[in-house]
Write a protein that holds these residues in place. Structure first.
Motif, PDB file in Angstrom:
ATOM      1  N   GLN A 132       0.857  -1.190   0.000  1.00  0.00           N
ATOM      2  CA  GLN A 132       0.000   0.000   0.000  1.00  0.00           C
ATOM      3  C   GLN A 132       0.888   1.234   0.000  1.00  0.00           C
ATOM      4  OE1 GLN A 132      -2.334  -0.582   3.550  1.00  0.00           O
ATOM      5  NE2 GLN A 132      -3.918  -1.692   2.447  1.00  0.00           N
ATOM      6  N   PHE A 133       0.682   2.098  -1.000  1.00  0.00           N
ATOM      7  CA  PHE A 133       1.452   3.331  -1.099  1.00  0.00           C
ATOM      8  C   PHE A 133       0.509   4.522  -0.960  1.00  0.00           C
ATOM      9  CE2 PHE A 133       5.011   1.443  -3.988  1.00  0.00           C
ATOM     10  CZ  PHE A 133       5.484   0.714  -2.906  1.00  0.00           C
ATOM     11  N   PHE A 134       0.879   5.456  -0.121  1.00  0.00           N
ATOM     12  CA  PHE A 134       0.137   6.698   0.053  1.00  0.00           C
ATOM     13  C   PHE A 134       0.915   7.786  -0.686  1.00  0.00           C
ATOM     14  CE2 PHE A 134      -0.739   3.828   3.479  1.00  0.00           C
ATOM     15  CZ  PHE A 134      -2.116   3.881   3.605  1.00  0.00           C
ATOM     16  N   LEU A 135       0.337   8.286  -1.768  1.00  0.00           N
ATOM     17  CA  LEU A 135       1.041   9.123  -2.743  1.00  0.00           C
ATOM     18  C   LEU A 135       0.752  10.595  -2.463  1.00  0.00           C
ATOM     19  CD1 LEU A 135      -0.138   6.905  -5.719  1.00  0.00           C
ATOM     20  CD2 LEU A 135       2.030   6.703  -4.495  1.00  0.00           C
ATOM     21  N   LEU A 136       1.769  11.327  -2.056  1.00  0.00           N
ATOM     22  CA  LEU A 136       1.567  12.696  -1.600  1.00  0.00           C
ATOM     23  C   LEU A 136       1.755  13.734  -2.702  1.00  0.00           C
ATOM     24  CD1 LEU A 136       3.444  12.465   1.823  1.00  0.00           C
ATOM     25  CD2 LEU A 136       1.080  11.857   1.272  1.00  0.00           C
ATOM     26  N   THR A 137       2.344  13.347  -3.831  1.00  0.00           N
ATOM     27  CA  THR A 137       2.577  14.290  -4.928  1.00  0.00           C
ATOM     28  C   THR A 137       2.308  13.629  -6.272  1.00  0.00           C
ATOM     29  OG1 THR A 137       4.907  13.681  -5.234  1.00  0.00           O
ATOM     30  CG2 THR A 137       4.421  15.389  -3.572  1.00  0.00           C
ATOM     31  N   LYS A 138       2.203  14.463  -7.297  1.00  0.00           N
ATOM     32  CA  LYS A 138       2.028  13.952  -8.661  1.00  0.00           C
ATOM     33  C   LYS A 138       3.246  13.139  -9.077  1.00  0.00           C
ATOM     34  CE  LYS A 138       1.168  15.438 -13.429  1.00  0.00           C
ATOM     35  NZ  LYS A 138       0.962  16.606 -14.315  1.00  0.00           N
ATOM     36  N   LYS A 139       4.436  13.586  -8.693  1.00  0.00           N
ATOM     37  CA  LYS A 139       5.650  12.843  -9.034  1.00  0.00           C
ATOM     38  C   LYS A 139       5.637  11.446  -8.420  1.00  0.00           C
ATOM     39  CE  LYS A 139       8.885  16.646  -9.873  1.00  0.00           C
ATOM     40  NZ  LYS A 139      10.159  17.280  -9.453  1.00  0.00           N
TER      41      LYS A 139
ATOM     42  N   SER B 196      -2.383  -3.525  -9.958  1.00  0.00           N
ATOM     43  CA  SER B 196      -2.525  -2.439  -8.990  1.00  0.00           C
ATOM     44  C   SER B 196      -3.898  -1.813  -9.120  1.00  0.00           C
ATOM     45  CB  SER B 196      -1.446  -1.372  -9.193  1.00  0.00           C
ATOM     46  OG  SER B 196      -1.580  -0.740 -10.446  1.00  0.00           O
ATOM     47  N   ALA B 197      -4.363  -1.279  -8.015  1.00  0.00           N
ATOM     48  CA  ALA B 197      -5.595  -0.471  -7.981  1.00  0.00           C
ATOM     49  C   ALA B 197      -5.194   0.851  -7.352  1.00  0.00           C
ATOM     50  CB  ALA B 197      -6.670  -1.169  -7.161  1.00  0.00           C
ATOM     51  N   ARG B 198      -5.706   1.958  -7.892  1.00  0.00           N
ATOM     52  CA  ARG B 198      -5.209   3.233  -7.416  1.00  0.00           C
ATOM     53  C   ARG B 198      -6.254   4.326  -7.490  1.00  0.00           C
ATOM     54  NH1 ARG B 198      -0.275   4.382  -9.369  1.00  0.00           N
ATOM     55  NH2 ARG B 198       0.199   2.201  -9.814  1.00  0.00           N
ATOM     56  N   THR B 199      -6.065   5.305  -6.636  1.00  0.00           N
ATOM     57  CA  THR B 199      -6.782   6.569  -6.722  1.00  0.00           C
ATOM     58  C   THR B 199      -5.726   7.652  -6.942  1.00  0.00           C
ATOM     59  OG1 THR B 199      -6.644   7.104  -4.364  1.00  0.00           O
ATOM     60  CG2 THR B 199      -8.467   5.689  -5.052  1.00  0.00           C
ATOM     61  N   SER B 200      -6.122   8.905  -6.844  1.00  0.00           N
ATOM     62  CA  SER B 200      -5.161   9.984  -7.060  1.00  0.00           C
ATOM     63  C   SER B 200      -4.128  10.074  -5.935  1.00  0.00           C
ATOM     64  CB  SER B 200      -5.895  11.313  -7.203  1.00  0.00           C
ATOM     65  OG  SER B 200      -6.653  11.579  -6.037  1.00  0.00           O
ATOM     66  N   TYR B 201      -4.409   9.470  -4.801  1.00  0.00           N
ATOM     67  CA  TYR B 201      -3.502   9.594  -3.661  1.00  0.00           C
ATOM     68  C   TYR B 201      -3.099   8.253  -3.035  1.00  0.00           C
ATOM     69  CZ  TYR B 201      -7.815   8.815  -1.053  1.00  0.00           C
ATOM     70  OH  TYR B 201      -8.992   8.283  -0.580  1.00  0.00           O
ATOM     71  N   TYR B 202      -3.500   7.143  -3.637  1.00  0.00           N
ATOM     72  CA  TYR B 202      -3.322   5.845  -2.987  1.00  0.00           C
ATOM     73  C   TYR B 202      -3.172   4.761  -4.041  1.00  0.00           C
ATOM     74  CZ  TYR B 202      -4.688   1.755  -0.163  1.00  0.00           C
ATOM     75  OH  TYR B 202      -4.736   0.537   0.464  1.00  0.00           O
ATOM     76  N   ALA B 203      -2.304   3.771  -3.770  1.00  0.00           N
ATOM     77  CA  ALA B 203      -2.144   2.638  -4.684  1.00  0.00           C
ATOM     78  C   ALA B 203      -1.988   1.353  -3.885  1.00  0.00           C
ATOM     79  CB  ALA B 203      -0.937   2.840  -5.587  1.00  0.00           C
ATOM     80  N   GLU B 204      -2.650   0.305  -4.340  1.00  0.00           N
ATOM     81  CA  GLU B 204      -2.470  -1.039  -3.815  1.00  0.00           C
ATOM     82  C   GLU B 204      -1.816  -1.875  -4.903  1.00  0.00           C
ATOM     83  OE1 GLU B 204      -6.419  -2.297  -2.874  1.00  0.00           O
ATOM     84  OE2 GLU B 204      -6.377  -1.409  -0.873  1.00  0.00           O
ATOM     85  N   ILE B 205      -0.812  -2.654  -4.543  1.00  0.00           N
ATOM     86  CA  ILE B 205      -0.070  -3.461  -5.500  1.00  0.00           C
ATOM     87  C   ILE B 205      -0.085  -4.903  -5.001  1.00  0.00           C
ATOM     88  CG2 ILE B 205       2.141  -3.762  -6.681  1.00  0.00           C
ATOM     89  CD1 ILE B 205       2.653  -0.746  -5.698  1.00  0.00           C
TER      90      ILE B 205
END
Length: 269
Positions: free
Chosen positions: A154-161, A178-187
């Motif tokens: 589980q990744f919590f994505l804080l920026t566009k980069k 993977s499943a993802r939203t604009s701020y979160y990804a599950e792998i």
């Protein structure tokens, strides 16, 4: 007759406050005493099953980590497992990590979080359900040193980069999804789905698809719907799931699960 009820947790059984209402609990007890096997089917790690369900005797089988693992708790037996190889998981973590990304992993039924900040917010949001979460200083090192294959990252994505970096790196591993939203990804492994795990549990119990009912709300429940004979979508479900449902019930804040169980018992028992 329905013999098995696959039941999503967050957004379905639990309301917006991450609680199971007394009305829903009563309905689950009624389903179980009526002979229906209740199978929590959740994106959570096994150790983070909602505390209100622990030690209730309501269930014996659990599908966790979005279908990466299915277990028989009584026999301490794994019925299905589809894991990420530890080397791939560690490589992805090392390639993706940075100050703009926070990470966690489901490993051997535990919920592991890198650093101290995520456990703090987990306890703040989920209360007792997060009590089993464990903080580790370096997830990649933990995974490699133990040769620990991974149920889910589980990744919590804080920026566009961070979002772009994660998408690019994960694309280099065709055996993963993977499943993802604009701020979160599950792998996770491409073989890990709720539907595949549910079919494995059903085979173990000699239960046919027509004898399976399910209740869900999210896109990760689509394969569970495909593996079930009777499908209930919550009122708060995503449109794709609502379109697949045989019945749409009230939302998770208005005891939709209890409504589904009453409908199930009335129609099939």
């Amino acid at each position: 007759m329905m013999k098995l009820l696959a039941l999503d947790m967050d957004g379905t059984c639990l309301n917006s406050y991450s609680k199971i209402s007394p009305t829903t609990m009563d309905a689950l007890y009624l389903a179980r005493t009526s002979g229906i096997e209740i199978v929590p089917t959740t994106g959570r790690a096994l150790s983070c099953i909602p505390h209100q369900l622990r030690k209730t005797g309501l269930f014996r089988y659990v599908i966790s980590s979005n279908g990466a693992v299915a277990v028989d708790l009584k026999e301490r037996k794994t019925l299905f497992r589809a894991l990420m190889p530890y080397e791939a998981a560690a490589t992805i973590i090392e390639s993706c990590q940075g100050p703009d990304l926070k990470m966690a992993a489901h490993i051997r039924h535990d919920y592991l979080l890198q650093g101290q900040l995520l456990p703090f917010f987990g306890h703040l949001i989920y209360g007792r359900d997060a009590s089993q979460a464990k903080a580790v200083p370096d997830l990649a090192e933990f995974i490699r040193s133990r040769h620990a294959d991974v149920e889910e990252l589980q990744f919590f994505l804080l920026t566009k980069k961070a979002r772009e970096r994660t998408r690019r790196i994960v694309s280099e591993f065709p055996e993963l999804s993977s499943a993802r939203t604009s701020y979160y990804a599950e792998i996770y492994s491409s073989n890990a789905t709720k539907g595949t795990a549910l079919s494995a549990v059903a085979d173990y119990l000699s239960v046919s698809k027509d004898e399976i009912a399910c209740i869900g709300d999210g896109e990760n429940d689509i394969t569970m719907f495909q593996a079930s004979g009777l499908r209930f979508a919550m009122g708060n479900a995503v449109p794709a799931l609502r379109s697949m449902a045989d019945v749409v019930v009230s939302s998770n804040n208005h005891d939709g699960v209890a409504e589904a169980v009453r409908s199930l018992l009335t129609a099939f028992l």
